[in-house]
Enzyme design. Structure first.
Site: not given
Ligand code: ZN
Ligand code: ZN
Length: 324
Positions: A183-184
């Site tokens: 998850h950025c």
């Protein structure tokens, strides 16, 4: 919530019925199931929350690029070659499109089970009737047949689905994401099966943009120094913006370059970030890479060039409900 049954006639349901957008910009069914997904601009932009850090990333790209076009590019256009600013503009365009596609598109959200059991036992313990661990044995030629690779197919008690082997439930997105890499936080979106190639294109083009900006800006200062036969300090005073952009380009390209090399390494091994980090928890003898084809080019092509999977949350068509 719009009544899709009326719109499509009895017996038919539009996909949008499951993902219709209400006034709070949340797909209705996702909203009722606590998903964090938010859509903007009539489904053209999708994000996992309201922290739009991607705007900061866009500013970190566009502001120096604007300064480059305002101060350095005209000089390079007139004194060296018009071709160089055009190349810069092309790489910049690639960056912006990749940013939009990786931050604002569906990463590969798996639809939730919206037909939730309502029995008393289900209410007390969601998924309790169907949570027995399940593993699928994969015949992996890479390893000893006496030691097969087991791929766990897990039940997600939040989405209430049996998710595929490479899918993981993301707490930030509050959804199961197929081929979840990570998850950025900067893009505020998961990097999954549908947007991994755009993410990789983003970090790679960002690296090139940094190198290009540094090279052209240093070239500007260097040629000024030769033309004026002055010292380096005097040349920097003549083009302070170019010098600042050159330094910014060096600093700004370090992180995307390191990230690009890391992802090339992962792709060549047939792994993603989460699989690699999980493999580090066990000893080398116990590590398995079931998706490694033992061919580096094939591994990379499989990730970057495989046909793009359809979006289950943004299907353009209409599905017909079937009575089972
Ligand atoms: Zn889930
Ligand atoms: Zn996520």
């Amino acid at each position: 919530m719009p009544n899709s049954t009326d719109e499509h006639g009895p017996g038919q349901r539009g996909v949008e019925q499951y993902f219709a957008v209400d006034s709070s910009n949340r797909p209705q069914e996702y909203n009722s199931l606590r998903s964090a997904t938010i859509v903007y601009l009539q489904k053209y932009v999708q994000s996992s929350g309201k922290k739009l850090y991607a705007i900061l990333v866009f500013a970190a790209i566009s502001v120096p690029a604007g300064l480059f076009f305002g101060f350095t590019a005209p000089w390079i256009w007139n004194n060296i070659s018009y071709f160089l600013p055009i190349i810069f503009a092309y790489v910049l365009l690639l960056c912006v499109i990749s940013l939009y596609r990786s931050a604002g598109s569906d990463p590969g959200v798996l639809p939730r089970n919206i037909h939730i059991e309502t029995s008393e036992s289900e209410k007390k313990d969601p998924g309790s009737s169907n949570v027995a661990p399940l593993s699928v044995t994969v015949n992996c030629r890479q390893y000893d047949e006496d030691r097969p690779v087991y791929l766990p197919i897990n039940y997600c008690t939040v989405c209430r689905i049996w998710r595929p082997a490479r899918a993981i439930h993301c707490r930030e997105c509050d959804s199961c994401i197929d081929f979840m890499d990570h998850h950025c936080v900067w893009l505020n979106n998961c990097i999954g099966v549908r947007n991994y190639r755009y993410f990789f294109c983003l970090i790679l083009s960002l690296s090139f943009l940094g190198y290009l900006m540094t090279s052209l800006c240093f070239l500007h200062v260097f040629i000024l120094k030769r033309q004026k036969s002055s010292t380096t300090i005097a040349a920097i005073r003549l083009a302070p913006v170019s010098f600042a952009l050159a330094v910014y380009g060096i600093v700004g390209s370090i992180y995307p370059t390191a990230l690009s090399l890391y992802h090339i390494f992962l792709m060549s091994r047939g792994e993603n970030t989460i699989e690699f980090l999980r493999s580090q928890r066990v000893t080398k003898l116990e590590r398995r890479r079931p998706y490694d084809t033992r061919n580096i080019q094939r591994n990379i092509l499989y990730v970057l060039c495989a046909p793009k999977r359809i979006s289950y949350t943004r299907s353009p068509g209409i599905v017909e409900a079937r009575e089972c």
